[in-house]
Design a protein around this motif. Structure first.
Motif, PDB file in Angstrom:
ATOM      1  N   CYS A 199       0.856  -1.173   0.085  1.00  0.00           N
ATOM      2  CA  CYS A 199      -0.099  -0.028  -0.063  1.00  0.00           C
ATOM      3  C   CYS A 199       0.970   1.109   0.060  1.00  0.00           C
ATOM      4  O   CYS A 199       0.550   2.320  -0.657  1.00  0.00           O
ATOM      5  CB  CYS A 199      -0.978  -0.125   1.308  1.00  0.00           C
TER       6      CYS A 199
ATOM      7  N   ALA B 251      -1.785  -3.245  -8.218  1.00  0.00           N
ATOM      8  CA  ALA B 251      -3.198  -3.672  -8.219  1.00  0.00           C
ATOM      9  C   ALA B 251      -3.511  -5.042  -8.799  1.00  0.00           C
ATOM     10  O   ALA B 251      -4.217  -5.814  -8.408  1.00  0.00           O
ATOM     11  CB  ALA B 251      -4.023  -2.496  -9.318  1.00  0.00           C
TER      12      ALA B 251
ATOM     13  N   CYS C 216      -6.344   1.632   2.906  1.00  0.00           N
ATOM     14  CA  CYS C 216      -6.188   1.016   1.724  1.00  0.00           C
ATOM     15  C   CYS C 216      -7.376   1.666   1.102  1.00  0.00           C
ATOM     16  O   CYS C 216      -7.392   2.094  -0.339  1.00  0.00           O
ATOM     17  CB  CYS C 216      -6.300  -0.635   1.763  1.00  0.00           C
ATOM     18  N   TYR C 217      -8.642   1.976   1.564  1.00  0.00           N
ATOM     19  CA  TYR C 217      -9.796   2.633   0.793  1.00  0.00           C
ATOM     20  C   TYR C 217      -9.684   3.870   0.394  1.00  0.00           C
ATOM     21  O   TYR C 217      -9.943   4.257  -0.890  1.00  0.00           O
ATOM     22  CB  TYR C 217     -10.924   2.501   2.170  1.00  0.00           C
TER      23      TYR C 217
ATOM     24  N   PHE D 250      -7.456   3.399  -2.623  1.00  0.00           N
ATOM     25  CA  PHE D 250      -8.005   2.926  -3.927  1.00  0.00           C
ATOM     26  C   PHE D 250      -9.010   4.053  -4.564  1.00  0.00           C
ATOM     27  O   PHE D 250      -8.964   4.277  -5.743  1.00  0.00           O
ATOM     28  CB  PHE D 250      -8.905   1.573  -3.760  1.00  0.00           C
TER      29      PHE D 250
ATOM     30  N   VAL E 277      -8.748  -2.090  -9.502  1.00  0.00           N
ATOM     31  CA  VAL E 277      -8.930  -1.451  -8.242  1.00  0.00           C
ATOM     32  C   VAL E 277     -10.472  -1.714  -7.717  1.00  0.00           C
ATOM     33  O   VAL E 277     -10.738  -2.042  -6.808  1.00  0.00           O
ATOM     34  CB  VAL E 277      -8.687   0.048  -8.308  1.00  0.00           C
TER      35      VAL E 277
END
Length: 864
Positions: free
Chosen positions: A478, A495, A517-518, A521, A538
């Motif tokens: 990440c 990805a 991570c949210y 993305f 993604v």
């Protein structure tokens, strides 16, 4: 006459109507999820394998001018002849005292003095030890040379005043410093041989003086006027104190040991190495040279001569470099293996890595690489060499490893040799350097492309995935995306790694727990909205994260602008797909793979369907007119023949949104229009599409207008016909629609059309013991249908009544009902649904039928 309890049962409302609010059981939650909310599955985006092995693929964002080449030529001249001179990154400050060059010696006065000699020839290096021994024996007699800076009388007086032993009128003067006998020896010891730029050794001026004195003819050492000026007599040997007799014995023992080691090394070199070097220089044929290279490597390993400490290493390397011009991949691999084992550096290390990279580009050479264990040599470079100094060498080294990782036969060997840990260590170091510098340098970015592409190949192995989880690699990956957000190649590779990893439950849970991570993305979606190969992966990752975790759904929606980013992406690719649809419609109606726009929309609708499962997110999405408009537009211009997966996912999203009975629901406002769109799906031959349409009708049919629509368009007949499909999910959904129709008393008689009662009883017999939820729905439908029953036989028919009595009696017997060949967990699951859902309804239905059933046959009507 009915008892009060029976009267109470008779007045129960239809089963679909909600009762007073209460805490839901786990069975009720599962039942609701099956009735309405459903997770959507999809395939992982396909990544075609590159036809040619290159550092950067065809779709790379790097231009040929801004990336290292994948093709190049290597020759013997590409290597440096000397690899031993170290590089100094710091400029040395000049000496404060510059030594003066000695004046021309007067041979008459100073016969032992001479100018410094040129560097000693390498062939004479073995004489140095014996020369030093003679030097110390001579020095132990006293000073060897006179000091020209003082008159003889003054020099003699100065030395005698300090208690030194003087040979004649001489004393030692070194670089303008007058030394007594003890200082003379210590100075000689503290000034070893100096390494010259040509790889040889240069003696200091003092050592040359002592060496010259030690090598004088014997007649000068034994007597005569000249000899007395240069060498002390043997009677003075005992006056030199080296710390006692014990020290002398130890020193002599060490010298003997070193001499023995040198003699052994010399013998090994002459007997084992020299003949092999002669074989290599002959260049008779490739097989002979390759065999000699193999023997040479074994001999060097046996003699402990590998590494960069061997004195004759430069001779070996020069011989090996000459063979690089021979056109043989096998020979080049063997040469590169020995060169790397000799711990070359700088340009030679780079060229050795390039040599292996060049050979690994041809898939036919994979067997040669595997048989010669070149992989371990490459991994040793990554383990032991400095990243900052050898970034380009690391690039070609990891490039070769990337090619090999694409061959499944290499995976086990790579993982067992620790390639996962090595690559993650590189990523961590690059991340730390990037944070320190504030930006990722281009050469580090090129290297990251190779490292992440290799990991993408490795994660197909379960052992590699286990290792990644064990070393907490996902947060580091990440971080790579975060720091290299502007590098499309790196982001695409990471990805791809995540899209593979999140297909597995444990890896998906590990990434879902990484809260940052949210946002990462979503930022990638915003930055690369027009880059299909990035966003499709993604969005696929987000679909995996939100598939089975309510916490992941909530965390994603908590991110600022999350829904807006997803809708913006939906709108962008929806427009692309609409513009492309007319062109595709002109072609032949044959199955085809999804277009790039369709692939993104398939993954995106899956994310939206999963988010709609969350009890707080779902109602908000159902009330969003932008989302509902895009979903309905997709059903308008798309058919199952165009893109089956997109249409099914879109319908599943509408189904999840239609579950929520909220006042501001756009789905509820447009329910009739949605019902018309669903008719197109019911008429298709695709059973998956039919099933999704029936599920939506199951939610919408709770509305009286939709029930009227169903009857008006004969949808109920289609639902009755679906009961014969003998597919549990299809029967379950169709039975749900029929259950909602029987709530209306005027529509209960429709069940008799097409043999609906018999088909319901057949479903109960077929699926009851294995699906108590479906059995419960059948019983609820029959309960509603028989609300005003007066005679069971007239209501259900004689045959179906008897069948129901037998089935319900046996199904209500716990021992018979749950006596299935299931494991304990599945047995507990069945028992839960049998006790909480099926049993209460089946008991009531059985009691009603028994009360209104008689075994007496009616009398025939008398004739007039």
């Amino acid at each position: 006459m009915l008892s009060p309890h029976e009267n109470k049962l008779e007045k129960l409302d239809p089963f679909y109507r909600p009762s007073a609010p209460k805490q839901k059981t786990s069975a009720e939650i599962i039942s609701e999820a099956r009735n309405a909310l459903r997770m959507v599955k999809t395939q992982r985006p396909f990544t075609p394998q590159q036809e040619q092995r290159k550092l950067f693929g065809v779709g790379s964002s790097r231009t040929p001018e801004n990336r290292p080449p994948s093709t190049f030529s290597l020759h013997a001249s590409s290597f440096e002849s000397s690899d031993s001179r170290p590089i100094s990154g710091t400029r040395l400050s000049p000496l404060e005292l510059k030594p003066k060059a000695p004046a021309s010696p007067n041979t008459e006065q100073d016969p032992c003095l001479s100018f410094p000699r040129p560097p000693v020839d390498p062939a004479k290096m073995r004489r140095i030890s014996s020369a030093r021994a003679r030097l110390f024996r001579a020095a132990s007699q006293g000073p060897l040379l006179p000091d020209r800076s003082l008159p003889p009388a003054e020099a003699k007086k100065l030395v005698e005043s300090k208690g030194a032993v003087l040979m004649g009128d001489s004393m030692v003067n070194i670089n303008g410093i007058c030394l007594t006998k003890p200082k003379t020896l210590s100075h000689a010891r503290s000034h070893p041989l100096q390494l010259t730029y040509d790889g040889g050794f240069r003696e200091t001026q003092e050592q040359e003086m002592f060496k010259e004195a030690a090598s004088l003819p014997s007649h000068l050492q034994s007597g005569g006027a000249q000899g007395k000026r240069c060498v002390t007599t043997s009677s003075c040997l005992g006056s030199w104190d080296l710390g006692g007799s014990e020290t002398k014995a130890v020193s002599k023992g060490n010298l003997r040991e070193k001499d023995a080691e040198k003699a052994a090394d010399e013998a090994f070199w002459n007997t084992r190495i020299i003949p092999l070097l002669h074989e290599l220089e002959k260049e008779e044929n490739i097989e002979t040279i390759c065999a000699a290279c193999t023997q040479l490597h074994h001999a060097l390993e046996e003699g402990n001569l590998l590494g960069n400490k061997f004195k004759r290493r430069s001779i070996l390397l020069k011989t090996l470099y000459k063979l690089v011009d021979v056109d043989s991949d096998l020979l080049s691999l063997k040469l590169a293996k020995i060169i790397l084992a000799l711990k070359v550096s700088r340009k030679n290390l780079l060229n050795a890595c390039k040599l292996i990279f060049k050979i690994s580009r041809n898939e036919k050479n994979d067997s040669l690489i595997q048989s010669d264990s070149i992989l371990e040599s490459l991994l040793e470079v990554l383990r032991s060499e400095d990243l900052q100094t050898n970034t380009e060498a690391f690039l070609y080294c990891t490039g070769a490893i990337k090619f090999l990782s694409g061959n499944p036969s290499f995976l086990s060997e790579m993982i067992s040799r620790g390639v996962v840990e090595i690559l993650m260590s590189l990523i961590k170091e690059i991340n730390e350097n990037t944070v320190a510098r504030g930006a990722c340098p281009p050469d580090s970015g090129h290297l990251l492309v190779q490292v992440t592409a290799t990991l993408r190949n490795l994660v197909d192995s379960p052992l590699a995935r286990t290792k990644l989880l064990g070393i907490s690699a996902l947060p580091q990956l990440c971080t790579v995306m975060e720091l290299c957000m502007g590098d499309k190649d790196v982001c695409t590779n990471v990805a791809r790694i995540f899209s593979k990893l999140t297909s597995y439950r444990d890896c998906c849970a590990a990434l879902a727990s990484c809260s940052r991570c949210y946002a990462l993305f979503l930022n990638l979606i915003d930055k690369y909205q027009k880059q299909q190969d990035v966003v499709v992966r993604v969005v696929f990752i987000l679909g995996n994260l939100t598939a089975k975790s309510n916490q992941a759904r909530e965390q994603l929606c908590r991110e600022r602008g999350s829904v807006q980013s997803l809708l913006a992406l939906f709108r962008a690719f929806h427009h692309l797909d609409v513009r492309a649809s007319p062109a595709r419609a002109q072609g032949a109606a044959v199955p085809r793979p999804p277009s790039e726009a369709e692939a993104v929309l398939v993954k995106l609708t899956r994310v939206l369907a999963n988010l709609a499962i969350h009890p707080r997110v779902g109602p908000a999405l159902a009330a969003d007119p932008r989302l509902v408009s895009l979903l309905l537009s997709t059903l308008e211009y798309k058919s199952l023949e165009d893109c089956e997966e997109l249409v099914i996912n879109t319908t599943a999203t509408i189904n999840n949104l239609s579950f929520y009975q909220v006042k501001n629901s756009v789905i509820r406002d447009k329910k009739l229009y949605i019902a018309e769109l669903l008719l197109k799906l019911l008429g298709s031959r695709n059973m998956d599409g039919v099933l999704e349409a029936v599920r939506v009708f199951g939610n919408l049919s709770q509305d009286h207008e939709i029930c009227d629509f169903i009857v008006q368009h004969n949808v109920h007949k289609f639902m009755i016909a679906l009961l014969e499909v003998k597919h549990q999910d299809v029967c379950f959904s169709a039975c749900g629609v029929l259950l909602n129709l029987t709530v209306d008393k005027d529509k209960r008689g429709l069940l008799k059309e097409g043999g609906g009662i018999k088909k319901l009883v057949d479903c109960l017999r077929e699926f009851g013991p294995t699906d108590w939820q479906l059995a419960c729905l059948v019983c609820k439908t029959l309960w509603n249908f028989s609300e005003n029953i007066t005679n069971a036989s007239l209501c259900f028919g004689d045959e179906d009544t008897k069948t129901l009595l037998d089935l319900l009696s046996s199904f209500l017997d716990e021992e018979l009902a749950l006596d299935g060949s299931f494991d304990q967990d599945l047995k507990n699951y069945h028992k839960l649904h049998w006790e909480t859902e099926f049993k209460p309804v089946a008991q009531q239905l059985l009691s009603r039928i028994q009360r209104h059933h008689t075994f007496l046959e009616p009398l025939p009507i008398p004739s007039c």
